[in-house]
Design an enzyme around this catalytic site. Structure first.
Site, PDB file in Angstrom:
ATOM      1  N   SER B  15       0.834  -1.209   0.000  1.00 50.18           N
ATOM      2  CA  SER B  15       0.000   0.000   0.000  1.00 50.18           C
ATOM      3  C   SER B  15       0.869   1.259   0.000  1.00 50.18           C
ATOM      4  O   SER B  15       0.611   2.199  -0.749  1.00 50.18           O
ATOM      5  CB  SER B  15      -0.907   0.018   1.235  1.00 50.18           C
ATOM      6  OG  SER B  15      -1.775  -1.087   1.227  1.00 50.18           O
ATOM      7  N   ARG B  38       1.003   7.788   6.054  1.00 47.93           N
ATOM      8  CA  ARG B  38       0.085   6.967   6.857  1.00 47.93           C
ATOM      9  C   ARG B  38      -1.317   7.590   6.887  1.00 47.93           C
ATOM     10  O   ARG B  38      -2.316   6.875   6.900  1.00 47.93           O
ATOM     11  CB  ARG B  38       0.617   6.734   8.284  1.00 47.93           C
ATOM     12  CG  ARG B  38      -0.291   5.771   9.098  1.00 47.93           C
ATOM     13  CD  ARG B  38       0.415   5.118  10.269  1.00 47.93           C
ATOM     14  NE  ARG B  38       1.437   4.198   9.841  1.00 47.93           N
ATOM     15  CZ  ARG B  38       1.224   2.935   9.461  1.00 47.93           C
ATOM     16  NH1 ARG B  38       0.004   2.433   9.481  1.00 47.93           N
ATOM     17  NH2 ARG B  38       2.221   2.191   9.068  1.00 47.93           N
ATOM     18  N   HIS B  41      -2.789   6.591   3.699  1.00 52.31           N
ATOM     19  CA  HIS B  41      -3.094   5.154   3.797  1.00 52.31           C
ATOM     20  C   HIS B  41      -4.425   4.931   4.527  1.00 52.31           C
ATOM     21  O   HIS B  41      -5.201   4.040   4.185  1.00 52.31           O
ATOM     22  CB  HIS B  41      -1.943   4.471   4.545  1.00 52.31           C
ATOM     23  CG  HIS B  41      -2.128   3.017   4.814  1.00 52.31           C
ATOM     24  ND1 HIS B  41      -2.412   2.528   6.073  1.00 52.31           N
ATOM     25  CD2 HIS B  41      -2.082   1.947   3.999  1.00 52.31           C
ATOM     26  CE1 HIS B  41      -2.525   1.207   6.004  1.00 52.31           C
ATOM     27  NE2 HIS B  41      -2.333   0.824   4.765  1.00 52.31           N
TER      28      HIS B  41
END
Lengths: 220, 220
Positions: B15, B38, B41
Site C-alpha cells: 500500500s 500513513r 493510507h
C-alpha cells in the site's frame, strides 16, 4: 478569524445545513440523503455524494435486522467504537468485533490469511440476522462475498466501505456482483469512521436517538 | 476484476509503495513522509499531501513525551481505539479519553459548553506531559488553544485535525497562531481516524511495532 456562536446542541444541525448548502443542486436522493450527508459530515469529503451506492433494499433490511435480534459485525474496534451504543440499546441490538480474539489470531496465522477474514467466518456461524460494517479490510469483504457465493452466508446487509490500495476496489466490485442488500463506497475511499457513520445514520433515522428526530432526518 | 495476490504481512508495505507511486514527483518532505503517507493510507485521500502542517519540533516533542510518562488525550473513544495499544505499551505510555465520564457530562450541561471542551480542562489538570490528538470536536481544540494562551497549559504536542463545518477551520487557524508543537490538517478535513493515524505513524517510527521497522519508515 471569528468563531461562530453556535450552541452545542445546534452544531450538528448547522453542519447539515451547511452540507446541504454546499451540495446545492447536487442533492442526494431524499430516500438516502440522511446516509450520504452523515458520511460527508464525518469526513468533510464531498466525493461521497458521488461514490456511495445504496441498494433499494438496504435500509429496510438493516432496520428489520436491528429490530429482530440482529448484530452488527465490524472489522475494526474503531468502527465498533464509533457506532452509537445508546441507539443500539434502544432496539436491543449490538455490535461485535472479533479481531482481537486469540482464536482468530491463531487461526489466521496458521492459514496465512488475515485476522479480518477469519473474523467473518466466525461471524457467519452466528445464528442471528447479520449486518457487516466493513471499513478497513478488503480481505474481510472478499471473504464475506465468497461465503455469500457459496451459499453459506445470507447477510441482512453488507456495508462495504474498506479504504486503501490493495484489493480495495476489487473487493467492492465483488460485492456489487452479489445480490445481497448493500451499501458500497465505490473506489478507494472509505474507513472505519465511514462504516460507523452509515450505521449511525440508519439507527438515528429509525428513531434511535435521544432528544427527538435526528438533524439528518429527511425534510418533510 | 482479478484479486491481486499479496500476503497479509505484505499488504501494508505494498500500500505504501502504491501511495509513493501515485504521489510521483509530489513526495512529502522525507522527515515527515511516514506521517503524511500513513494519513493517506488511512483515508485514501491525497489532499492530505497538501493540507498537513507539521511543525519542526512536533515529532521530537511527541517522542520525548511518550518516553517520559506522557499521555495522549483524545476527544473521542474512536480515536482512542485507533491508537496502537501495543506500541504505547512498549514505551509505558497511554491514551485517555474523558468524553463519557459522568462528571464531564454534568459540567458540560451546567455550563452549556460541549463535553469535549470540558474534557480538555480535565486533561489540563493532569501533571504529566500531554499530547492532544483531536480529530472530532473543534470546541475541544478551541479550549486547548485558550488554555495555552492563558498560560495554564503547556502541551507537548497538539494534533489539531477536527473535521467538519462549524468552527473547524477557525479552530485550526487558532492553533496555528500558538507557538506549541503542532500537527494540523488545514481546512475542513480530518477525523478520529486521521488523529489516530498520526499518532501511530510517530509511534511506529519510534520503533513501537512488532516485527521490525514499519512499512512507512523513511527510506535509507
Amino acid at each position: 478569524m471569528e468563531l461562530q456562536k453556535v450552541r452545542p446542541a445546534d452544531i450538528e444541525k448547522r453542519s447539515f445545513e451547511i452540507i446541504t448548502e454546499i451540495l446545492g443542486e447536487n442533492q442526494p436522493d431524499p430516500a438516502v440523503e440522511h446516509i450520504v450527508k452523515r458520511v460527508i459530515h464525518t469526513t468533510a469529503d464531498f466525493e461521497y455524494a458521488e461514490n456511495l451506492f445504496i441498494s433499494p433494499d438496504a435500509e429496510k433490511s438493516f432496520a428489520e435486522a436491528i429490530q429482530n435480534g440482529g448484530v452488527i459485525i465490524t472489522d475494526t474496534k474503531m468502527a465498533l467504537s464509533g457506532i452509537s451504543k445508546p441507539a443500539l440499546a434502544k432496539f436491543g441490538a449490538e455490535v461485535q468485533c472479533f479481531i482481537s480474539d486469540p482464536d482468530v489470531a491463531a487461526e489466521a496465522k496458521e492459514r496465512e490469511i488475515t485476522r479480518a477474514a477469519v473474523c467473518m467466518e466466525k461471524a457467519a456461524k452466528l445464528n442471528r440476522p447479520l449486518i457487516f460494517a466493513l471499513g478497513n479490510a478488503p480481505t474481510a469483504l472478499v471473504r464475506v462475498c465468497e461465503l455469500v457465493k457459496e451459499g453459506t452466508l445470507k447477510p441482512a446487509l453488507v456495508i462495504g466501505v474498506p479504504v486503501g490500495f490493495v484489493n480495495v476496489i476489487e473487493s467492492k466490485e465483488m460485492l456489487m456482483e452479489t445480490d445481497v442488500p448493500k451499501i458500497v463506497a465505490r473506489g478507494r475511499k472509505g474507513g472505519s469512521n465511514v462504516a460507523a457513520a452509515i450505521c449511525n445514520a440508519m439507527l438515528y433515522h429509525m428513531g434511535g436517538r435521544r432528544g427527538g428526530p435526528a438533524a439528518n432526518s429527511p425534510r418533510p
